[in-house]
Design an enzyme around this catalytic site. Sequence first.
Site, short mmCIF file in Angstrom:
data_model
loop_
_atom_site.label_atom_id
_atom_site.label_comp_id
_atom_site.label_asym_id
_atom_site.label_seq_id
_atom_site.Cartn_x
_atom_site.Cartn_y
_atom_site.Cartn_z
CE LYS A 139 129.17 -19.65 87.29
NZ LYS A 139 128.53 -18.38 87.70
CB SER B 201 128.17 -17.33 82.64
OG SER B 201 128.94 -16.83 81.57
CB SER B 202 132.38 -19.00 84.51
OG SER B 202 133.70 -19.52 84.54
CE1 TYR C 30 131.21 -21.52 89.58
CE2 TYR C 30 132.59 -22.10 87.71
CZ TYR C 30 132.08 -21.15 88.58
OH TYR C 30 132.47 -19.84 88.45
N1 LIG Z 1 136.74 -15.69 90.61
C1 LIG Z 1 136.79 -16.23 89.43
O1 LIG Z 1 137.88 -16.57 88.96
C2 LIG Z 1 135.54 -16.41 88.62
C3 LIG Z 1 135.70 -16.84 87.30
C4 LIG Z 1 134.58 -17.01 86.52
C5 LIG Z 1 133.33 -16.75 87.03
N2 LIG Z 1 133.19 -16.35 88.32
C6 LIG Z 1 131.83 -16.08 88.78
O2 LIG Z 1 131.74 -14.76 89.26
C7 LIG Z 1 130.71 -14.66 90.21
C8 LIG Z 1 131.24 -13.96 91.43
O3 LIG Z 1 132.26 -14.76 91.96
P1 LIG Z 1 133.46 -14.19 92.81
O4 LIG Z 1 134.70 -14.67 92.21
O5 LIG Z 1 133.30 -12.77 93.07
O6 LIG Z 1 133.20 -15.04 94.14
P2 LIG Z 1 133.20 -14.61 95.66
O7 LIG Z 1 133.01 -15.85 96.42
O8 LIG Z 1 134.37 -13.76 95.94
O9 LIG Z 1 131.93 -13.67 95.76
C9 LIG Z 1 130.65 -14.19 95.65
C10 LIG Z 1 129.80 -13.52 96.68
O10 LIG Z 1 128.50 -14.06 96.57
C11 LIG Z 1 127.99 -14.31 97.84
N3 LIG Z 1 127.02 -15.39 97.77
C12 LIG Z 1 127.25 -16.72 97.70
N4 LIG Z 1 126.10 -17.38 97.67
C13 LIG Z 1 125.12 -16.46 97.73
C14 LIG Z 1 123.71 -16.55 97.75
N5 LIG Z 1 123.09 -17.73 97.74
N6 LIG Z 1 122.99 -15.41 97.80
C15 LIG Z 1 123.61 -14.20 97.84
N7 LIG Z 1 124.94 -14.08 97.83
C16 LIG Z 1 125.70 -15.19 97.78
C17 LIG Z 1 129.19 -14.69 98.67
O11 LIG Z 1 128.96 -14.47 100.06
C18 LIG Z 1 130.26 -13.78 98.10
O12 LIG Z 1 130.38 -12.56 98.81
C19 LIG Z 1 130.23 -16.07 90.46
O13 LIG Z 1 129.05 -16.30 89.74
C20 LIG Z 1 131.35 -16.92 89.93
O14 LIG Z 1 130.92 -18.17 89.52
C21 LIG Z 1 134.27 -16.17 89.12
#
Ligand SMILES: NC(=O)c1ccc[n+]([C@@H]2O[C@H](COP(=O)([O-])OP(=O)(O)OC[C@H]3O[C@@H](n4cnc5c(N)ncnc54)[C@H](O)[C@@H]3O)[C@@H](O)[C@H]2O)c1
Lengths: 260, 249
Positions: A163, A145-146, A159
């Site tokens: 979450k 989640s986040s 978003y």
């Molecule tokens: N980066 C942060 O600071 C952060 C913080 C809190 C939560 N998150 C959560 O962590 C998770 C991963 O995020 P991240 O930071 O690695 O992002 P990211 O964008 O680097 O990676 C996400 C990956 O998911 C893929 N993707 C997107 N839509 C898709 C779909 N419909 N089907 C299959 N793949 C798909 C993208 O191509 C990408 O490679 C997400 O759920 C995000 O909300 C991230």
Amino acid sequence: MAGRLTGKVALVTGAGDPRSIGWGIAVALADEGADVIVNDINPAGLDTRVADLQAKGVRGLGIQGNIADVNAVEAMVAQGVAAFGRLDVLAANAGVIRWEHFLDITPQNARLVLDVNLKGTITCCRAAARQMIAQGEGGRIIITSSVQASMHFPVTPVYGATKHAMFPFVGTLALELAPHNITVNHIGPGWVRSALNDKAPDQQTAEGIEGNRQAVPLKRDGLPEEMGRAVAYYAGPDGAYVTGTYLRVDGGLGIGKYSI
Amino acid sequence: MNLANKTALLTGPMDALLIGVGKALHEAGADILLGHLPSDEQAAIVAAGQIGARVIALTPDNPDSLALQIEAAGEIDICIIAPHSHLYKPFMEVTDAEWDTAISGNFEQALWLSQALARQWIKAGRGGRIIFLSSIAARLPLTHLSAPGTTLGALRALAKMAAVDLAPHDITVNVIELGWVDTPALPTEVRSHILDGTPTGRLIDPAEVGALCVFLASELASSITGETHTLDGGYSLTRSAGTEPLVRG
Ligand SMILES: NC(=O)c1ccc[n+]([C@@H]2O[C@H](COP(=O)([O-])OP(=O)(O)OC[C@H]3O[C@@H](n4cnc5c(N)ncnc54)[C@H](O)[C@@H]3O)[C@@H](O)[C@H]2O)c1
């Protein structure tokens, strides 16, 4: 050396990008000996990710697919099970973000965020749980989640809503799947400098990036592998008795901000 | 509490809850406008007859036409939105279409309607009140209520963020999370099970929901925003999780 997940098969969605949290999760699970199926909507990095997994001495499989597409999710689980024989761990991680304050939310962006983060995550959980129930040996579901599940940022209302919704969702699922010995938990990453945040309005200047860092009590970004090791905890033997919980992995960002 | 010269738009299923809330607002002096889905027109006309309300057709799943409908509706001061999906089903059996219905009926429609109103209020330089009716399932994981719980959980977070952005415009956004409301729709066989778990020993009267809405819509409540108000007779204090009233019968 056998790891704590040797013999287990894990599926990680959204793991194609080397900077992504999904890849950090895949690495952490592979380091514990799990065979890992990496999914992404973008096929670009999958071959390299699989080669990296194999170099660690585990089996790897890349499956391109959109988690917002129900048929693609069913096909992904079927293909993974056909290749590796079973499914023990789902890291439902793929997600997207859009920055639009409440008054500016557009149907197009709301649709995308709801389809992927809410519907897509739910669909992956259902498809994986069906396989785990059929196997009859329990399972582990860990949702990314986040920190936004528990603290709200008005710049990302849809978003944040998707979450926060993981609290009731994970709780209900944990109750309903407990009879099958399937645990369900979610992790709340704070700031991770993946591609997700490249377009964040406050990440466009050095001051903005530093400002975000300073807001974190531990004064640094989180690393994808740190998120991965939290998932590995839930997936491994140490997490066997833990279900329906939320683990912030955020350097303290969410401390005192449980305001939703 | 006086809502004279105020107009309240109420939307959601045309059931005893919405009628009870409409009655309370009407008794407090407000004009009532029942916003119904095109498919609910007959039910809306019947409900409106009981509380002296006007009806208006809304298409909250189409934000563009919705904005026009809201503009054509005339001045509105208060908006009360009830959820459409209370689906009670094991998670493994909830279909894709049922998730779509829940996401749309409990979250998206509330989003587009409240956004359309807020935009219009800001344009007109006037404040307003938004109240989302919800369920304690949004906060408490209740077995077989994954679809309403998840989608209303999303709504609860949205309300907080909208409240922050709309407060400078004198618009408040609040959520009322309800326990078991006494409506004819509640199967008799689950009543006793629910009552066992309700410290007050009775179900919620729609008029009580109406009373809280009247207060939140009044001037007295102008500083209350982004808050979730639980109205459940204490049910969530005793039967917080894992309850399966319909299964146990
Ligand atoms: N980066 C942060 O600071 C952060 C913080 C809190 C939560 N998150 C959560 O962590 C998770 C991963 O995020 P991240 O930071 O690695 O992002 P990211 O964008 O680097 O990676 C996400 C990956 O998911 C893929 N993707 C997107 N839509 C898709 C779909 N419909 N089907 C299959 N793949 C798909 C993208 O191509 C990408 O490679 C997400 O759920 C995000 O909300 C991230």
